[in-house]
Scaffold this motif. Sequence first.
Motif, mmCIF file in Angstrom:
data_model
loop_
_atom_site.group_PDB
_atom_site.id
_atom_site.type_symbol
_atom_site.label_atom_id
_atom_site.label_comp_id
_atom_site.label_asym_id
_atom_site.label_seq_id
_atom_site.Cartn_x
_atom_site.Cartn_y
_atom_site.Cartn_z
ATOM 1 N N SER A 1 2.251 4.563 26.284
ATOM 2 C CA SER A 1 2.582 4.596 27.708
ATOM 3 C C SER A 1 3.250 5.911 28.062
ATOM 4 C CB SER A 1 3.514 3.439 28.064
ATOM 5 O OG SER A 1 2.850 2.211 27.980
ATOM 6 N N LEU B 1 11.643 2.777 33.522
ATOM 7 C CA LEU B 1 11.402 2.105 34.797
ATOM 8 C C LEU B 1 12.685 1.489 35.343
ATOM 9 C CD1 LEU B 1 9.249 1.143 36.886
ATOM 10 C CD2 LEU B 1 8.966 -0.884 35.449
ATOM 11 N N GLN C 1 5.757 -4.528 30.774
ATOM 12 C CA GLN C 1 4.877 -3.733 29.906
ATOM 13 C C GLN C 1 3.441 -3.736 30.414
ATOM 14 O OE1 GLN C 1 6.018 -1.686 27.416
ATOM 15 N NE2 GLN C 1 3.938 -0.907 27.673
ATOM 16 N N ALA D 1 2.540 -3.922 33.532
ATOM 17 C CA ALA D 1 2.514 -2.997 34.677
ATOM 18 C C ALA D 1 2.508 -1.548 34.197
ATOM 19 C CB ALA D 1 3.716 -3.255 35.580
ATOM 20 N N LEU D 2 3.288 -1.248 33.159
ATOM 21 C CA LEU D 2 3.302 0.108 32.600
ATOM 22 C C LEU D 2 1.955 0.463 31.967
ATOM 23 C CD1 LEU D 2 6.881 0.095 31.060
ATOM 24 C CD2 LEU D 2 6.078 1.586 32.914
ATOM 25 N N ASP E 1 -0.958 -0.823 32.892
ATOM 26 C CA ASP E 1 -1.878 -0.618 34.020
ATOM 27 C C ASP E 1 -1.690 0.773 34.630
ATOM 28 O OD1 ASP E 1 -2.873 -3.160 33.633
ATOM 29 O OD2 ASP E 1 -1.800 -4.062 35.329
ATOM 30 N N ALA E 2 -0.432 1.203 34.728
ATOM 31 C CA ALA E 2 -0.144 2.542 35.257
ATOM 32 C C ALA E 2 -0.732 3.605 34.342
ATOM 33 C CB ALA E 2 1.366 2.731 35.404
ATOM 34 N N CYS F 1 6.098 5.351 36.459
ATOM 35 C CA CYS F 1 7.114 4.436 36.994
ATOM 36 C C CYS F 1 6.779 4.002 38.420
ATOM 37 C CB CYS F 1 8.499 5.080 36.938
ATOM 38 S SG CYS F 1 9.196 5.202 35.280
ATOM 39 N N ALA G 1 3.786 1.563 38.148
ATOM 40 C CA ALA G 1 4.187 0.287 37.541
ATOM 41 C C ALA G 1 5.016 -0.537 38.513
ATOM 42 C CB ALA G 1 4.965 0.539 36.253
ATOM 43 N N TYR H 1 2.695 -2.134 40.903
ATOM 44 C CA TYR H 1 1.963 -3.241 40.279
ATOM 45 C C TYR H 1 2.854 -4.468 40.095
ATOM 46 C CZ TYR H 1 -1.517 0.353 39.282
ATOM 47 O OH TYR H 1 -2.444 1.362 39.402
#
Length: 168
Positions: free
Chosen positions: A2, A9, A63, A65-66, A68-69, A97, A100, A103
């Motif tokens: 990541s 975040l 995690q 969301a991170l 996906d980012a 950040c 995420a 998301y």
Amino acid sequence: MSYATALDLITRFDAEEIAQRADRIMPRRVFGPLLTAVASSADLSDYDVDEVAQAGVAMIRVQRALDDARDAINSYISSKYSLPIFPVPAILQRLACDLARFYLYDDTATEQVKDRHTAAMKLLDDVRAGKAQLGADAATGEQPPSSAGAELVSGERVWQRDRSKGFI
């Protein structure tokens, strides 16, 4: 890998805000200090088993969301840079950040969260189009390796008919 961690975040934005977005069960059992403790691998002996378990579920959401980012960022920059980018430039950490956080909000994002997401996506689009660069890593000054192909640059032509003066 990541571009940002859960702790990045949480420290970039309010820990309570991230905990609220990550723990969707009512009544909430995960609050900012607990989520921060889990993200930083701190001592959890002050919390009961149920709180720690719920914090683990919240960390899975963070995690995800991170991740996906990271995937969104990679889809934009993979044509310009060799992946994975290491060390991570500060701009990528900020973008990860912002994405995420967006998301984590799902359909309930505030205008500020939406605006930051839109700005992040525009910057990624500019990187893809070659209008912006990721810049150097703040700690090392190292530029991310580019995956752009070789480029041939030359001066003007040596032999030209009008300069040959009867030779050709």
